[in-house]
Scaffold this motif. Structure first.
Motif, mmCIF file in Angstrom:
data_model
loop_
_atom_site.group_PDB
_atom_site.id
_atom_site.type_symbol
_atom_site.label_atom_id
_atom_site.label_comp_id
_atom_site.label_asym_id
_atom_site.label_seq_id
_atom_site.Cartn_x
_atom_site.Cartn_y
_atom_site.Cartn_z
ATOM 1 N N ARG A 85 78.083 -4.155 -16.745
ATOM 2 C CA ARG A 85 76.311 -4.140 -16.878
ATOM 3 C C ARG A 85 76.030 -3.544 -18.102
ATOM 4 N NH1 ARG A 85 74.168 -5.653 -12.103
ATOM 5 N NH2 ARG A 85 75.652 -5.395 -10.462
ATOM 6 N N LEU A 86 77.170 -2.982 -19.202
ATOM 7 C CA LEU A 86 76.701 -2.271 -20.458
ATOM 8 C C LEU A 86 75.771 -3.269 -21.300
ATOM 9 C CD1 LEU A 86 79.881 -0.294 -21.370
ATOM 10 C CD2 LEU A 86 77.688 0.582 -20.505
ATOM 11 N N ASP A 87 76.320 -4.343 -21.496
ATOM 12 C CA ASP A 87 75.516 -5.201 -22.685
ATOM 13 C C ASP A 87 75.079 -6.553 -22.059
ATOM 14 O OD1 ASP A 87 76.441 -3.444 -24.503
ATOM 15 O OD2 ASP A 87 78.310 -4.477 -24.984
ATOM 16 N N ILE A 88 74.905 -6.627 -20.633
ATOM 17 C CA ILE A 88 74.169 -7.910 -20.451
ATOM 18 C C ILE A 88 72.799 -7.393 -19.653
ATOM 19 C CG2 ILE A 88 76.387 -8.887 -19.696
ATOM 20 C CD1 ILE A 88 75.992 -8.352 -16.691
ATOM 21 N N ASP A 89 72.069 -8.204 -19.543
ATOM 22 C CA ASP A 89 70.447 -8.284 -19.054
ATOM 23 C C ASP A 89 70.615 -8.095 -17.722
ATOM 24 O OD1 ASP A 89 67.994 -9.039 -18.143
ATOM 25 O OD2 ASP A 89 67.846 -10.157 -19.981
ATOM 26 N N ASP A 90 69.692 -7.005 -17.198
ATOM 27 C CA ASP A 90 69.456 -6.813 -16.071
ATOM 28 C C ASP A 90 69.109 -7.663 -14.944
ATOM 29 O OD1 ASP A 90 69.868 -4.176 -16.635
ATOM 30 O OD2 ASP A 90 67.649 -3.591 -16.804
ATOM 31 N N ARG A 91 68.811 -8.844 -15.461
ATOM 32 C CA ARG A 91 68.513 -10.062 -14.447
ATOM 33 C C ARG A 91 69.778 -10.564 -13.849
ATOM 34 N NH1 ARG A 91 68.410 -15.352 -18.021
ATOM 35 N NH2 ARG A 91 69.410 -14.631 -19.983
#
Length: 144
Positions: A85-91
């Motif tokens: 989840r470091l570099d991806i969107d929260d969606r």
């Protein structure tokens, strides 16, 4: 940047490739950071695949893995989820199987680096794998 992955499992991966060599704490830290960066990049690629398929959930196939037995993965899953989840969107969501798949890929990646690093330490006549051995792998990798 803080390192999400605990050093102890990374140290264990290095040790299983080290034979009778010792492992410095700096080597485990250097490899943990490299694993984290690689995992974040793999998650970005997986998110792109999921988006192309019209999904918001990252699945095992997004990491180019068919299936993985969770009991065979030594890297802990919770930190791998944070790395994903470091570099991806929260969606985006990351399925449990996808977390295990990513952990499996990262462990294989770490094994390759650890094996080469052990060879570098032996070649240098040292009894300890150091961070410089981990970094040497990335210096010569483009030439291989």
């Amino acid at each position: 940047m803080s390192v999400e992955l605990p050093f102890a499992p990374v140290d264990a991966v290095i040790r299983r490739n080290a034979g009778n060599l010792r492992v410095s704490g700096d080597a485990a830290e250097a490899l943990a950071l490299r694993i984290q960066n690689h995992g974040a990049a793999l998650a970005v690629e997986a998110a792109e695949r999921a988006t192309a398929d019209g999904r918001k959930t990252l699945m095992t196939e997004d990491f180019d893995v068919s299936s993985v037995d969770r009991t065979e993965v030594k890297i802990p899953i919770a930190p791998v989820d944070r790395i994903a989840r470091l570099d991806i969107d929260d969606r985006y969501r990351v399925s449990m199987d996808a977390r295990v798949a990513l952990a499996s890929r990262l462990e294989a990646y770490a094994d390759s680096i650890a094996g080469a690093s052990a060879a570098f330490a032996r070649h240098a006549g040292r009894r300890t794998i150091k961070a410089e051995d981990i970094e040497l792998y990335f210096e010569i990798k483009p030439y291989c």
